[in-house]
Enzyme design. Structure first.
Site, PDB file in Angstrom:
ATOM      1  CB  SER A  45       3.854 -23.005   2.110  1.00 25.06           C
ATOM      2  OG  SER A  45       3.722 -22.679   3.478  1.00 25.06           O
ATOM      3  NE  ARG A  54      13.347 -20.699  -6.225  1.00 25.12           N
ATOM      4  CZ  ARG A  54      12.679 -20.251  -5.175  1.00 25.12           C
ATOM      5  NH1 ARG A  54      12.419 -21.060  -4.149  1.00 25.12           N
ATOM      6  NH2 ARG A  54      12.256 -19.009  -5.117  1.00 25.12           N
ATOM      7  CB  THR A 101       7.000 -15.344   3.426  1.00 33.03           C
ATOM      8  OG1 THR A 101       6.053 -14.290   3.613  1.00 33.03           O
ATOM      9  CG2 THR A 101       7.364 -15.930   4.775  1.00 33.03           C
TER      10      THR A 101
HETATM   11  N1  ASP Z   1      10.413 -17.325  -0.186  1.00 36.78           N
HETATM   12  C1  ASP Z   1      10.209 -18.699  -0.552  1.00 36.78           C
HETATM   13  C2  ASP Z   1      11.096 -19.038  -1.706  1.00 36.78           C
HETATM   14  O1  ASP Z   1      11.268 -18.205  -2.586  1.00 36.78           O
HETATM   15  C3  ASP Z   1       8.830 -19.047  -0.931  1.00 36.78           C
HETATM   16  C4  ASP Z   1       7.723 -18.365  -0.233  1.00 36.78           C
HETATM   17  O2  ASP Z   1       7.898 -17.743   0.802  1.00 36.78           O
HETATM   18  O3  ASP Z   1       6.611 -18.430  -0.714  1.00 36.78           O
HETATM   19  O4  ASP Z   1      11.554 -20.145  -1.757  1.00 36.78           O
END
Ligand code: ASP
Length: 349
Positions: free
Chosen positions: A81, A228, A251
Site C-alpha cells: 500500500s 488520480r 488512511t
Molecule cells: N488514503 C489513500 C488514498 O485515498 C489510500 C489509503 O489510505 O488506503 O489515496
C-alpha cells in the site's frame, strides 16, 4: 536510469535508502529536551514509530524522525500500500503520493502522482525546505526528485504485477484478457480482487522539546485512474498539524477526506478543547454525515460505502485513533515501548 530491484538489491539498499533519506534533506541532530516523546502511526507503522522515537531521543527533528520511520515501510516490498511494491494504477504503473508538515516552522510540502521514486515523503520534505511551493505533481515531481539525487527504481514488484494482471484479466469476461486456469492463481491474489485494497502510512511525532512533525505516504487506491490523487498529499486532508495544538492524519478511501479536510477538522477540534479521542470521533461523524448525501457514497442502510481511519496526537502527548467500521489499528510509541492499538469504530458494522 530505471532499474528493477530484486530481493537482494532491496536488502542491500534498505540501509542505504535509510541513510540517504536522512542525508537528503534531514537536519543534523540538535539538543535533546526533557519531555517524553510520543509517536503514532497507522497500523502498518510499528517499525516506523520505533525508529521515530529512537531518533527524537537522539535529538533529531520530529519531522525527520517521522520521514525516516515511514521510509522503512516505503522500502518494504511486503507492504503493497506504500512505496516500493505498492499496488499500481489501472495501467499497471505505481504512482505515489506523500506529504509532510513541520510543527516549529508550520511548513508543509507534498508530491503527488510521482513515479519511480521510493521515498515520496523525503521528496515532500525537500519541496518544503528547498522550494517556495507546497505541492509538485507528476513529471515535475520526478524531475525535482532527480535533481536532488534520488535514485530512480522500478517500483512494481513481481508480486504486485501478478496481482494487477489478475485484476486486469478478470475484470470483464467480454474483453480480450483471459485469466490462467484457477490452480495457477495463488489463493491470496483472490483477496485483492474481491475487495479493493487501500492502505497508506501516516506517522505523527512529538519530540523531546514538545515539537511536532508528521507525514503521510502512499501508493493510493489500487487500480486508480492514472493521475488520480487521494487525500494523502493534500495538507489538511491526509495530514495536518499545528505546533501549538496537535497533529492528525488519515488512511482509507481518500475522496471523503478531500471533501471534508478531516485532518484539519481534527486539529481544529483539539484547538477548541476536545480530547484527541473526541476530535477523531467528531471528524468521523462529519465525514459520515456529508458523504451519504452522495448516492455513490451511501449504502442502502444509509451508512457510508467506505472505511476511513484517523490518528491524532495532541501537544500534551495524549493520542487516539478511530475508524468508520471495525478493523482499524494504529501503532503507538509512548516513549517507553511500541504497541498496536485497536481503533474504536463509529459504526459497529
Ligand atoms: N488514503 C489513500 C488514498 O485515498 C489510500 C489509503 O489510505 O488506503 O489515496
Amino acid at each position: 536510469m530505471r532499474r528493477p530491484i530484486n530481493r537482494r538489491f532491496f536488502m542491500g539498499t534498505t540501509a542505504a535508502a535509510s541513510l540517504s533519506t536522512l542525508a537528503i534533506g534531514a537536519s543534523p541532530p540538535a539538543t535533546v529536551g526533557s519531555r517524553r516523546p510520543t509517536a503514532v502511526a497507522s497500523g502498518n507503522g510499528l517499525r516506523a514509530v520505533e525508529r521515530a522515537v529512537e531518533l527524537v531521543k537522539n535529538g533529531y527533528d520530529p519531522l525527520d524522525a517521522a520521514v525516516e520511520g515511514v521510509a522503512i515501510v516505503e522500502a518494504d516490498p511486503a507492504d503493497n500500500s506504500v512505496g516500493y511494491g505498492g499496488l499500481p494504477n489501472e495501467d499497471g504503473v505505481v504512482e505515489l503520493d506523500g506529504a509532510v508538515m513541520h510543527g516549529p516552522t508550520h511548513g508543509g510540502g507534498s508530491v503527488a502522482s510521482i513515479r519511480n521514486i521510493m521515498h515520496p515523503a523525503a521528496v515532500a520534505r525537500l519541496v518544503m525546505k528547498r522550494t517556495r511551493h507546497c505541492l509538485i505533481v507528476g513529471d515535475g515531481a520526478l524531475r525535482f526528485a532527480r535533481a536532488h539525487g534520488f535514485p530512480e527504481v522500478d517500483l512494481l514488484t513481481d508480486e504486485s504485477r501478478k496481482i494487477w494482471l489478475h485484476w486486469k484479466e478478470t475484470r470483464d469476461p467480454n474483453d480480450d484478457w483471459v485469466p490462467p486456469p484457477e490452480p495457477e492463481v495463488a489463493d491470496h491474489v483472490h483477496e485483492y480482487i474481491k475487495k479493493r485494497v487501500t492502505g497508506t502510512i501516516h506517522c505523527s511525532v512529538l519530540d523531546t522539546h514538545g515539537d511536532l512533525g508528521c507525514t503521510t505516504t502512499t501508493s493510493g487506491l489500487s487500480w486508480k485512474i492514472p493521475g488520480r490523487v487521494g487525500d494523502s498529499p493534500i495538507l489538511g486532508a491526509g495530514l495536518y498539524l499545528d505546533n501549538e495544538v496537535g497533529s492528525a492524519g488519515s488512511t482509507g478511501v481518500g475522496e471523503a477526506n478531500l471533501l471534508n479536510l478531516s485532518s484539519h477538522l481534527i486539529v481544529e477540534a483539539m484547538r477548541r478543547g476536545l480530547t484527541a479521542k473526541d476530535a477523531v470521533m467528531e471528524a468521523l461523524k462529519r465525514v459520515a454525515e456529508t458523504s451519504v448525501r452522495d448516492p455513490k457514497r451511501r449504502r442502502p442502510d444509509g451508512k457510508t460505502t467506505f472505511n476511513v481511519s484517523f490518528y491524532a496526537l495532541a501537544k500534551d502527548g495524549t493520542f487516539a485513533g478511530g475508524c468508520m467500521y471495525p478493523g482499524g489499528k494504529m501503532a503507538v510509541h509512548d516513549g517507553d515501548s511500541a504497541r498496536i492499538v485497536v481503533l474504536d469504530p463509529l459504526y459497529e458494522k
